[in-house]
Design an enzyme around this catalytic site. Structure first.
Site, mmCIF file in Angstrom:
data_model
loop_
_atom_site.group_PDB
_atom_site.id
_atom_site.type_symbol
_atom_site.label_atom_id
_atom_site.label_comp_id
_atom_site.label_asym_id
_atom_site.label_seq_id
_atom_site.Cartn_x
_atom_site.Cartn_y
_atom_site.Cartn_z
ATOM 1 N N ASP A 103 2.714 -110.530 -21.572
ATOM 2 C CA ASP A 103 2.506 -110.568 -20.116
ATOM 3 C C ASP A 103 1.010 -110.467 -19.797
ATOM 4 O OD1 ASP A 103 2.847 -108.095 -21.303
ATOM 5 O OD2 ASP A 103 3.724 -107.121 -19.552
ATOM 6 N N ASP A 126 1.478 -124.109 -22.510
ATOM 7 C CA ASP A 126 1.435 -124.902 -21.280
ATOM 8 C C ASP A 126 0.436 -124.324 -20.283
ATOM 9 O OD1 ASP A 126 3.208 -126.706 -22.252
ATOM 10 O OD2 ASP A 126 4.612 -126.581 -20.584
ATOM 11 N N LYS A 159 5.449 -108.746 -27.905
ATOM 12 C CA LYS A 159 5.958 -107.822 -26.875
ATOM 13 C C LYS A 159 6.424 -106.565 -27.614
ATOM 14 C CE LYS A 159 7.148 -107.046 -22.549
ATOM 15 N NZ LYS A 159 6.138 -106.825 -21.492
ATOM 16 N N ASP A 192 5.602 -121.433 -26.342
ATOM 17 C CA ASP A 192 6.034 -122.538 -25.484
ATOM 18 C C ASP A 192 5.398 -122.383 -24.103
ATOM 19 O OD1 ASP A 192 7.434 -124.623 -24.410
ATOM 20 O OD2 ASP A 192 9.417 -123.730 -24.594
#
Ligand code: NAD
Length: 361
Positions: free
Chosen positions: A222, A250, A190, A246
């Protein structure tokens, strides 16, 4: 002789680990490779038997091993315990003590299972990407952290910090893995907002010339989240920090749509690795021979590839799993409700036996 520590842990860990080890024994025998498997306690099982989620003996066995296979830890039986005494401490303690800084999560979609994904066939068919998450640094460990009272109200705070050496270490792992795959590495950060991400990007960029066969790109987190669901096949290897990883790992896992199929590896600089299915201990199906052992079996394929240096065993395991799926064998969690498809449902034990029966090195 390679030494492997087996830690079945709790719930379906007690079912998927033993049957998966049978696959490892069979494939190493076929390939003429020697393995010595030792057994230890972890999690709730260890609490019940010796009063600690990570007994000293388990830690010493882990330190002497080339690789560790872990089933899973936790379950309702131990949920009332204080945080420091819970089964999860066993897993976190193991990761910290062994310095397992690189978490590898492949997301693979075999044609046989493409209908399990919630995404369209053409977006996920033959998907093969690898998410590498930094596991021992970043905001989950940064200091200072805590809660306080400021200006008469409570505040909570954490620190997102990475040193150059931490970034360099995980970036080198990622470049090396990209070299062995399709030569594409995307570093996710980021950097438009965070100074720590600007440092991350500079360090990753500075290493790029040492890996001339790898094409490096950068992406804001993002956008990466959007791209993973819009067009996941644009990625080969993705490397990112602890918190972003993390979440993104997923997302990538769910592209495949089947928790029972997802393996993972956590590696340390020393070469020792911890291999485990992404899923938990599934208390709802534990003890019923319903668990899908494939995530654990594929974790052993990763072990053969990354820690044991038995690449032919890794290929043999992956090919056997694909062959069994292609023939229409399924555990209940990956069975398709479309009636026209010819599928045979197998239990945990029978699925591993079927995989063993088609192993070829
Ligand atoms: P879970 O992954 O155990 O189960 C989620 C759902 O997926 C359940 O319906 C379960 O039956 C199903 N499922 C999971 N693995 C399966 C398999 N191999 N075959 C067939 N179905 C499968 O997650 P949860 O229910 O959130 O957690 C249960 C327990 O596991 C909790 O105590 C949690 O803390 C623990 N957990 C441990 C780990 C770990 O040890 N790494 C990871 C996640 C959760």
């Amino acid at each position: 002789m390679k030494k492997i520590l087996s830690l079945a842990g709790d719930g379906i860990g007690q079912e998927v680990v033993p049957v998966s080890l049978e696959v490892l024994k069979a494939v190493t025998q076929l390939a003429g490779r020697d393995v010595d498997i030792v057994y230890g306690l972890v999690g709730g099982d260890a609490i019940d038997q010796v009063g600690s989620p990570l007994p000293d003996e388990t830690l010493s066995l882990a330190r002497e091993s080339d690789a560790i296979l872990l089933g899973g830890v936790g379950g309702p039986k131990w949920d009332h315990l204080p945080t420091q005494e819970r089964p999860e401490r066993g897993l976190l303690g193991l990761r910290q003590s062994l310095g397992l800084y690189a978490n590898l999560r492949p997301a693979l979609v075999s044609p046989a299972l493409v209908d399990s994904s919630s995404l369209k066939h053409e977006i996920v068919n033959n998907l093969d990407i690898l998410i590498i998450r930094e596991l021992t640094g970043g905001i989950y460990f940064g200091e200072p952290r805590g809660t306080d009272v400021r200006n008469n109200e409570r505040v909570g705070f954490n620190t997102l910090i990475y040193s150059e050496s931490e970034v360099e270490r995980i970036a080198r792992t990622a470049f090396q893995l990209a070299e062995k795959r399709n030569g594409k590495l995307c570093s996710v950060d980021k950097a438009n907002v965070l100074e720590v991400s600007q440092l991350w990007r500079e360090v990753v960029e500075s290493l790029s010339s040492q890996y001339p066969t790898v094409e490096l790109s950068h992406m804001y987190v993002d956008n990466a989240a959007m791209q993973l669901v819009r067009n996941p096949k644009q990625f080969d290897v993705v490397v990112t920090g602890n918190m972003f990883g993390d979440i993104l790992s997923d997302v990538a896992a769910m592209l495949t749509g089947s928790l029972g199929m997802l393996p993972s590896a956590s590696l340390a600089g020393s070469g020792v690795g911890l291999f485990e299915p992404v899923h938990g201990t599934a208390p709802d199906i534990a003890g019923k021979n319903l668990a899908n052992p494939i995530a654990t079996i594929l974790s052993l394929a990763m072990m053969c590839k990354y820690s044991l240096d038995f690449p032919e065993c890794a290929d043999a395991i992956e090919n056997a799993v694909n062959a069994v799926l292609d023939e229409g064998f399924r555990s209940a969690d990956i069975a398709n409700s479309v009636e026209s498809k010819k599928e045979t449902i197998l239990g945990c034990v029978e699925m591993s036996e079927k995989i063993i029966s088609v192993l070829a090195v």
